[in-house]
Design a protein around this motif. Structure first.
Motif, PDB file in Angstrom:
ATOM      1  N   LEU A   8      -4.751  -0.120 -28.141  1.00  0.00           N
ATOM      2  CA  LEU A   8      -5.323  -1.304 -28.781  1.00  0.00           C
ATOM      3  C   LEU A   8      -5.633  -1.079 -30.260  1.00  0.00           C
ATOM      4  CD1 LEU A   8      -6.396  -4.183 -28.541  1.00  0.00           C
ATOM      5  CD2 LEU A   8      -8.561  -3.231 -27.722  1.00  0.00           C
ATOM      6  N   GLY A   9      -6.131   0.101 -30.607  1.00  0.00           N
ATOM      7  CA  GLY A   9      -6.474   0.369 -31.999  1.00  0.00           C
ATOM      8  C   GLY A   9      -5.291   0.269 -32.940  1.00  0.00           C
ATOM      9  N   TYR A  10      -4.105   0.647 -32.451  1.00  0.00           N
ATOM     10  CA  TYR A  10      -2.906   0.548 -33.294  1.00  0.00           C
ATOM     11  C   TYR A  10      -2.481  -0.911 -33.456  1.00  0.00           C
ATOM     12  CZ  TYR A  10      -2.743   5.552 -32.347  1.00  0.00           C
ATOM     13  OH  TYR A  10      -3.070   6.884 -32.230  1.00  0.00           O
ATOM     14  N   TYR A  44      -9.155  -3.483 -21.839  1.00  0.00           N
ATOM     15  CA  TYR A  44      -9.762  -2.177 -22.074  1.00  0.00           C
ATOM     16  C   TYR A  44      -9.384  -1.601 -23.420  1.00  0.00           C
ATOM     17  CZ  TYR A  44      -5.674   0.570 -20.193  1.00  0.00           C
ATOM     18  OH  TYR A  44      -4.452   1.143 -19.936  1.00  0.00           O
ATOM     19  N   VAL A  45     -10.316  -0.785 -23.909  1.00  0.00           N
ATOM     20  CA  VAL A  45     -10.195  -0.161 -25.223  1.00  0.00           C
ATOM     21  C   VAL A  45      -9.722   1.270 -24.993  1.00  0.00           C
ATOM     22  CG1 VAL A  45     -11.403   0.383 -27.371  1.00  0.00           C
ATOM     23  CG2 VAL A  45     -12.160  -1.560 -25.960  1.00  0.00           C
ATOM     24  N   GLY A  46      -8.497   1.554 -25.380  1.00  0.00           N
ATOM     25  CA  GLY A  46      -7.931   2.869 -25.123  1.00  0.00           C
ATOM     26  C   GLY A  46      -8.605   3.974 -25.917  1.00  0.00           C
ATOM     27  N   GLY A  47      -8.849   5.094 -25.257  1.00  0.00           N
ATOM     28  CA  GLY A  47      -9.383   6.268 -25.930  1.00  0.00           C
ATOM     29  C   GLY A  47      -8.402   7.425 -25.908  1.00  0.00           C
ATOM     30  N   THR A  48      -7.715   7.611 -24.783  1.00  0.00           N
ATOM     31  CA  THR A  48      -6.810   8.745 -24.609  1.00  0.00           C
ATOM     32  C   THR A  48      -5.777   8.836 -25.726  1.00  0.00           C
ATOM     33  OG1 THR A  48      -7.067   8.567 -22.204  1.00  0.00           O
ATOM     34  CG2 THR A  48      -5.205   9.860 -23.015  1.00  0.00           C
ATOM     35  N   LYS A  49      -5.194   7.691 -26.097  1.00  0.00           N
ATOM     36  CA  LYS A  49      -4.161   7.652 -27.134  1.00  0.00           C
ATOM     37  C   LYS A  49      -4.747   7.394 -28.523  1.00  0.00           C
ATOM     38  CE  LYS A  49      -0.493   6.018 -24.019  1.00  0.00           C
ATOM     39  NZ  LYS A  49      -1.233   6.043 -22.742  1.00  0.00           N
ATOM     40  N   MET A  50      -6.076   7.322 -28.594  1.00  0.00           N
ATOM     41  CA  MET A  50      -6.725   6.934 -29.843  1.00  0.00           C
ATOM     42  C   MET A  50      -7.756   7.952 -30.303  1.00  0.00           C
ATOM     43  SD  MET A  50      -5.504   4.001 -30.998  1.00  0.00           S
ATOM     44  CE  MET A  50      -6.806   3.740 -32.177  1.00  0.00           C
ATOM     45  N   GLY A  51      -7.519   9.235 -30.024  1.00  0.00           N
ATOM     46  CA  GLY A  51      -8.385  10.264 -30.573  1.00  0.00           C
ATOM     47  C   GLY A  51      -9.408  10.844 -29.632  1.00  0.00           C
ATOM     48  N   ALA A  52      -9.495  10.357 -28.396  1.00  0.00           N
ATOM     49  CA  ALA A  52     -10.404  10.943 -27.410  1.00  0.00           C
ATOM     50  C   ALA A  52      -9.677  12.020 -26.612  1.00  0.00           C
ATOM     51  CB  ALA A  52     -10.927   9.867 -26.460  1.00  0.00           C
ATOM     52  N   LEU A  53     -10.448  12.909 -25.995  1.00  0.00           N
ATOM     53  CA  LEU A  53      -9.836  13.861 -25.063  1.00  0.00           C
ATOM     54  C   LEU A  53      -9.265  13.114 -23.876  1.00  0.00           C
ATOM     55  CD1 LEU A  53     -12.278  16.908 -24.820  1.00  0.00           C
ATOM     56  CD2 LEU A  53      -9.946  16.906 -25.726  1.00  0.00           C
ATOM     57  N   MET A  54     -10.012  12.131 -23.399  1.00  0.00           N
ATOM     58  CA  MET A  54      -9.591  11.261 -22.322  1.00  0.00           C
ATOM     59  C   MET A  54     -10.546  10.089 -22.298  1.00  0.00           C
ATOM     60  SD  MET A  54     -11.925  13.461 -21.212  1.00  0.00           S
ATOM     61  CE  MET A  54     -13.234  13.758 -20.018  1.00  0.00           C
ATOM     62  N   GLY A  55     -10.179   9.024 -21.632  1.00  0.00           N
ATOM     63  CA  GLY A  55     -11.103   7.926 -21.436  1.00  0.00           C
ATOM     64  C   GLY A  55     -10.608   6.570 -21.901  1.00  0.00           C
TER      65      GLY A  55
END
Length: 353
Positions: free
Chosen positions: A177-179, A201-212
């Motif tokens: 989503l951030g991209y 949902y707001v992606g974290g895994t592909k956006m700089g998080a370890l997972m989530g």
């Protein structure tokens, strides 16, 4: 080695790692009921202007998709999506394994049209045998799509109207989503999303998080007992604060959009540089995934120098690969990649046949 195969092959953003280390010695309650998770929820509600939404943290995209779809559908219903949709082609039948059929529609550059969705529901309920068939019960979209393309605000509004017409929920997969939000081609504001869908949902895994992934439940229709359902799916993380800390960090000081912007800007640099070399692209993606069409010989010679994802055949001598940028990708790496591909193309063209 330059790594462009995916946006989650590296670890977490430095600020996320620092926050995890700094909070490592803290003792908190479990299952996402800690102060870090509450702060992250508040930040997400504020960013998307949906103060009344429920926010839940899950570990990964497939897990999130399955929990949501299983919650929103009744046993006899299926989920409508694009033919290329992640739940249809890249989740190993996870949705079907949960008892719900995926109902794919033809896509155009990764997107499905409102008219096609309308026809899908209309045709089902006007078929004399409709009670003997899987009933379409919800619509799933990815933003951006699997091909890095974007739904416009106009397109999302049209799809939302169809979903309201048939009283079915609209679920938006925001793994990247951030991209999408950071793309120059995007006209959808964060505040638009809660108005246009029931769950996203707001992606974290592909956006700089370890997972989530941070699931935003806009509609009140499915909120009751939702945590029971998360638990039944084995998706309620005991050390839930690990997700809360990461999203609190990502949503602070503009970091989430900073990460999205870097991914989009380096992808645009890559696209423009390859296009200047005469390279054509399978899809016109304005986000962090790029799909150049290259000679097979050139692709083979990239091995050991640049990582990529093989995508599909283009013709007898060419294939499509995916090059994917992230928070970690630098302009220097992109320049090196462009120069390398340019040199390989030059050498390939000069080789006697």
């Amino acid at each position: 080695m330059i790594n462009l195969s995916c946006d989650y092959t590296c670890g977490a953003h430095t600020k996320v790692m620092e926050a995890l280390v700094q909070t490592n010695g803290c003792h908190t309650v479990g299952y996402g009921e800690d102060a870090f998770s509450e702060a992250a929820r508040a930040a997400i509600r504020s960013f998307f202007c949906c103060e009344d939404a429920d926010v839940h943290f899950l570990v990964g995209g497939t897990q999130t998709n399955r929990v949501v779809i299983d919650t929103l559908l009744r046993p006899h219903q299926g989920v409508v999506c694009a033919e290329c949709g992640h739940i249809n082609v890249h989740e190993s039948g996870a949705i079907e394994a949960g008892g719900h059929k995926v109902l794919p529609l033809p896509d155009h550059d990764g997107k499905i049209k409102a008219a096609a969705i309308d026809s899908c529901f209309y045709d089902h309920f006007h078929d004399p045998n409709y009670e003997h068939m899987v009933q379409p019960g919800m619509v799933y979209l990815s933003f951006p799509t699997e091909y890095g393309t974007l739904y416009s605000l106009k397109e999302l509004k049209a799809i939302h109207r169809v979903c309201r017409k048939y009283n079915v929920p609209l679920f938006i997969d925001g793994a990247r989503l951030g991209y999408a939000l950071a793309s120059k081609a995007n006209d959808v504001k964060p505040s638009d999303l809660p108005k246009l869908c029931d769950v996203f949902y707001v992606g974290g895994t592909k956006m700089g998080a370890l997972m989530g992934e941070a699931l935003v439940m806009v509609s009140k229709r499915w909120r009751q007992d939702f945590r029971y359902i998360i638990k039944q799916h084995g998706a309620l993380l005991a050390k839930g604060r690990l997700l809360g800390v990461q999203f609190q960090t990502l949503m602070s000081d503009g970091l989430y959009m900073e990460i999205g912007t870097n991914g989009c800007e380096t992808a645009e640099q890559l696209h423009n540089g390859l296009e200047a070399l005469g390279v054509e692209f399978r899809y016109d993606s304005p986000t962090n995934q790029q799909f150049p069409i290259l000679p097979d010989e050139v692709i083979e010679r990239l091995n050991g120098k640049v990582t990529y994802s093989w995508w599909c055949r283009h013709d007898e001598t060419h294939s499509v690969i995916r090059l994917c940028t992230s928070w970690q990708t630098t302009p220097y790496e992109i320049n090196q990649t462009i120069e390398l591909i340019g040199q390989l193309l030059k050498e390939q063209s000069e080789t006697p046949r």
